[in-house]
Design a protein around this motif. Structure first.
Motif, PDB file in Angstrom:
ATOM      1  N   ARG A 179       0.729  -1.214  -0.127  1.00 44.41           N
ATOM      2  CA  ARG A 179      -0.090  -0.040   0.339  1.00 44.41           C
ATOM      3  C   ARG A 179       0.937   1.286  -0.310  1.00 44.41           C
ATOM      4  O   ARG A 179       0.145   2.131  -0.376  1.00 44.41           O
ATOM      5  CB  ARG A 179      -1.076   0.007   1.303  1.00 44.41           C
ATOM      6  CG  ARG A 179      -2.081   1.003   0.789  1.00 44.41           C
ATOM      7  CD  ARG A 179      -3.386   0.724   2.130  1.00 44.41           C
ATOM      8  NE  ARG A 179      -2.952   0.533   3.563  1.00 44.41           N
ATOM      9  CZ  ARG A 179      -3.720   0.144   4.204  1.00 44.41           C
ATOM     10  NH1 ARG A 179      -4.886  -0.132   4.352  1.00 44.41           N
ATOM     11  NH2 ARG A 179      -2.635  -0.364   5.566  1.00 44.41           N
ATOM     12  N   THR A 180       2.044   1.277   0.920  1.00 45.10           N
ATOM     13  CA  THR A 180       2.986   2.241   0.616  1.00 45.10           C
ATOM     14  C   THR A 180       4.179   2.467  -0.643  1.00 45.10           C
ATOM     15  O   THR A 180       3.333   3.783  -1.228  1.00 45.10           O
ATOM     16  CB  THR A 180       3.723   2.144   2.195  1.00 45.10           C
ATOM     17  OG1 THR A 180       3.321   1.526   3.473  1.00 45.10           O
ATOM     18  CG2 THR A 180       5.109   3.440   1.874  1.00 45.10           C
ATOM     19  N   VAL A 181       3.990   1.744  -1.770  1.00 41.25           N
ATOM     20  CA  VAL A 181       4.959   1.862  -2.479  1.00 41.25           C
ATOM     21  C   VAL A 181       3.526   2.165  -3.705  1.00 41.25           C
ATOM     22  O   VAL A 181       3.926   2.947  -4.666  1.00 41.25           O
ATOM     23  CB  VAL A 181       5.152   0.280  -3.124  1.00 41.25           C
ATOM     24  CG1 VAL A 181       6.043   0.293  -4.501  1.00 41.25           C
ATOM     25  CG2 VAL A 181       6.355   0.061  -1.908  1.00 41.25           C
ATOM     26  N   ARG A 182       2.552   1.966  -3.352  1.00 44.18           N
ATOM     27  CA  ARG A 182       1.309   2.030  -4.579  1.00 44.18           C
ATOM     28  C   ARG A 182       1.003   3.486  -4.218  1.00 44.18           C
ATOM     29  O   ARG A 182       0.951   4.147  -5.190  1.00 44.18           O
ATOM     30  CB  ARG A 182       0.393   1.178  -4.082  1.00 44.18           C
ATOM     31  CG  ARG A 182      -0.800   1.324  -5.729  1.00 44.18           C
ATOM     32  CD  ARG A 182      -2.120   0.910  -5.080  1.00 44.18           C
ATOM     33  NE  ARG A 182      -1.617  -1.003  -5.471  1.00 44.18           N
ATOM     34  CZ  ARG A 182      -0.909  -1.958  -4.923  1.00 44.18           C
ATOM     35  NH1 ARG A 182      -1.702  -1.583  -3.678  1.00 44.18           N
ATOM     36  NH2 ARG A 182      -0.995  -3.797  -5.121  1.00 44.18           N
ATOM     37  N   CYS A 223      12.928   6.076   0.498  1.00 47.89           N
ATOM     38  CA  CYS A 223      12.276   6.014  -0.490  1.00 47.89           C
ATOM     39  C   CYS A 223      10.692   7.550   0.164  1.00 47.89           C
ATOM     40  O   CYS A 223      10.613   8.649  -0.559  1.00 47.89           O
ATOM     41  CB  CYS A 223      11.381   5.373  -0.978  1.00 47.89           C
ATOM     42  SG  CYS A 223      10.488   5.426  -2.604  1.00 47.89           S
ATOM     43  N   VAL A 224      10.194   7.496   1.389  1.00 42.62           N
ATOM     44  CA  VAL A 224       9.154   8.468   1.854  1.00 42.62           C
ATOM     45  C   VAL A 224      10.169   9.791   1.530  1.00 42.62           C
ATOM     46  O   VAL A 224       9.244  10.890   0.891  1.00 42.62           O
ATOM     47  CB  VAL A 224       8.315   8.280   2.565  1.00 42.62           C
ATOM     48  CG1 VAL A 224       7.316   8.921   3.085  1.00 42.62           C
ATOM     49  CG2 VAL A 224       7.434   6.888   1.688  1.00 42.62           C
ATOM     50  N   VAL A 229      17.605   3.504  -5.502  1.00 41.42           N
ATOM     51  CA  VAL A 229      17.821   2.134  -4.816  1.00 41.42           C
ATOM     52  C   VAL A 229      16.923   2.090  -3.235  1.00 41.42           C
ATOM     53  O   VAL A 229      16.938   0.492  -3.498  1.00 41.42           O
ATOM     54  CB  VAL A 229      19.167   3.537  -3.926  1.00 41.42           C
ATOM     55  CG1 VAL A 229      19.817   2.360  -3.313  1.00 41.42           C
ATOM     56  CG2 VAL A 229      20.631   3.533  -5.638  1.00 41.42           C
ATOM     57  N   ASP A 230      16.697   2.519  -3.048  1.00 40.03           N
ATOM     58  CA  ASP A 230      15.308   3.045  -2.216  1.00 40.03           C
ATOM     59  C   ASP A 230      14.364   1.037  -2.939  1.00 40.03           C
ATOM     60  O   ASP A 230      14.190   0.426  -1.875  1.00 40.03           O
ATOM     61  CB  ASP A 230      14.472   3.552  -2.090  1.00 40.03           C
ATOM     62  CG  ASP A 230      15.367   4.671  -1.163  1.00 40.03           C
ATOM     63  OD1 ASP A 230      16.708   4.363  -0.804  1.00 40.03           O
ATOM     64  OD2 ASP A 230      14.856   6.049  -1.079  1.00 40.03           O
ATOM     65  N   LEU A 231      13.897   1.147  -3.652  1.00 40.06           N
ATOM     66  CA  LEU A 231      12.414   0.592  -4.027  1.00 40.06           C
ATOM     67  C   LEU A 231      13.597  -0.964  -4.723  1.00 40.06           C
ATOM     68  O   LEU A 231      12.976  -1.743  -4.420  1.00 40.06           O
ATOM     69  CB  LEU A 231      12.211   0.899  -5.821  1.00 40.06           C
ATOM     70  CG  LEU A 231      11.652   2.310  -4.787  1.00 40.06           C
ATOM     71  CD1 LEU A 231      10.334   2.584  -5.888  1.00 40.06           C
ATOM     72  CD2 LEU A 231       9.834   1.611  -3.587  1.00 40.06           C
ATOM     73  N   LEU A 232      14.961  -0.828  -4.537  1.00 38.78           N
ATOM     74  CA  LEU A 232      15.825  -2.270  -4.879  1.00 38.78           C
ATOM     75  C   LEU A 232      16.137  -2.801  -3.642  1.00 38.78           C
ATOM     76  O   LEU A 232      15.811  -4.126  -4.291  1.00 38.78           O
ATOM     77  CB  LEU A 232      16.747  -1.496  -5.875  1.00 38.78           C
ATOM     78  CG  LEU A 232      16.791  -1.757  -7.621  1.00 38.78           C
ATOM     79  CD1 LEU A 232      18.184  -0.727  -7.679  1.00 38.78           C
ATOM     80  CD2 LEU A 232      16.867  -2.954  -8.253  1.00 38.78           C
TER      81      LEU A 232
END
Length: 363
Positions: free
Chosen positions: A176-179, A254-255, A340-343
């Motif tokens: 949900r956070t990534v979305r 990331c946020v 980088v964070d999402l990887l």
């Protein structure tokens, strides 16, 4: 209620219903614990009104899995001390205002000697007041202490029979956070393409609101780890729970990077700063990659495909446009950091993720 008024309260209502969805199993567990504790104290021990059995069960279980065993132990011991001291004082000295003061002092003093746990000490004092002020009945003295023990034991048993939902929830919260990161990125893209200050401001507000989502993720991850430690039936989920907890730090970064990106986008549309189309397309590509990663997290699929998409975004982010202004370059830099964070969320470690982001270069 008018449509406009409902629109204002709808986000709050939706958050409340989501909290209920996350907590309904816990509430059901508390209900079962109350029923079992009452029945055991009443029909097994023969106590007519075993008030302290269900009360102790409620206090022990609470509405969170975090540190549940410690909380159960502290509340059970604290309640037991308070009830026992209260019973002894009532038997020896009767009831009244000064007896209540003596009971509280003695109960809390004993609790402090036995433990440094604040919850234990407070419960000892509170329950001793109940004994003297509300339910003082010398004929039921020791039975109230036994009721408290029954409530704690029932809570301990029911707490061990935990569902798998606390283990699954952190990954769902991460998805949900990534979305929502993807949604905010798309709003940033729209603001940049339209040069829309209001939309850019709204996107920045969305990015800031994600801090609350990170807090929910952090809580869910901690509860997931706690429940697999506490329940002997969920030990097989330990690896999954620890992996979900590992998503908190990179998503928090990331946020934070998203907030900087949204803020620089807001600055760029407020001033005559050049943001090349290539950079805007880069933010859009990152939004697509985030959506793909959210889907992978939701489906519990292997993240290799999501890593490939993020790797392509990393390659595109290396190209520097000489016409870019300060805000544009900061936007590009934040995209690179977010990749980088999402990887890392997708399963790589920090070093592996950094290696997939090439050095910047002019075309």
């Amino acid at each position: 209620m008018s449509a406009a008024a409902f629109d204002r309260v709808r986000p709050t209502l939706e958050r409340g219903l989501r909290r209920l969805g996350d907590r309904w199993v816990l509430i059901l567990q508390v209900g079962v614990a109350v029923l079992v504790a009452w029945l055991v104290a009443k029909h097994v021990l023969g106590h007519e009104v075993p008030f302290f059995a269900p009360v102790t069960a409620i206090l022990c279980l609470g509405l969170t899995y975090g540190q549940r065993l410690r909380r159960i132990a502290e509340v059970t011991v604290g309640v037991a001390i308070g009830v026992l001291v209260g019973d002894v004082i009532v038997l020896g000295l009767g009831t009244g205002a000064w007896q209540m003061a003596v009971v509280v002092v003695l109960a809390m003093a004993i609790a402090v000697v036995l433990s440094s746990g604040q919850l234990l000490v407070i419960q000892a004092g509170v329950q001793s007041v109940f004994i003297v002020a509300l339910v003082a009945n010398q004929s039921d003295a020791v039975s109230r202490w036994l009721d408290a023990v029954v409530g704690g034991v029932v809570a301990l048993v029911i707490g061990a029979v935990a569902p798998t939902s606390p283990v699954r929830r952190p990954r769902a919260e991460a998805a949900r956070t990534v979305r929502q990161v993807a949604v905010t990125l798309r709003d940033v893209v729209a603001a940049l393409r339209r040069r829309d200050r209001a939309l850019a401001t709204a996107a920045l507000a969305e990015a800031r609101d994600l801090e609350g989502q990170i807090s929910e993720l952090r809580t869910a991850a901690a509860e997931g780890v706690a429940v697999v430690r506490q329940s002997p039936f969920l030990r097989g989920h330990a690896q999954s729970a620890h992996a979900a907890q590992g998503l908190v730090v990179p998503l928090d970064r990331c946020v934070r990077n998203l907030r900087v990106l949204a803020r620089r986008a807001s600055v760029a549309v407020s001033r005559p700063e050049v943001v090349p189309d290539h950079y805007v397309d880069l933010v859009s590509a990152l939004a697509d990659a985030a959506d793909d990663l959210a889907r992978v997290l939701d489906e519990h699929a292997t993240p290799s495909a999501a890593r490939a998409v993020l790797g392509r975004v990393a390659g595109l982010s290396a190209r520097v446009d000489p016409a870019a202004g300060l805000s544009a370059e900061m936007i590009r830099g934040q995209v690179r950091s977010m990749v980088v964070d999402l990887l890392v969320v997708a399963g790589l470690d920090d070093d592996e993720a950094l290696q997939l982001v090439p050095e910047s270069h002019l075309p």
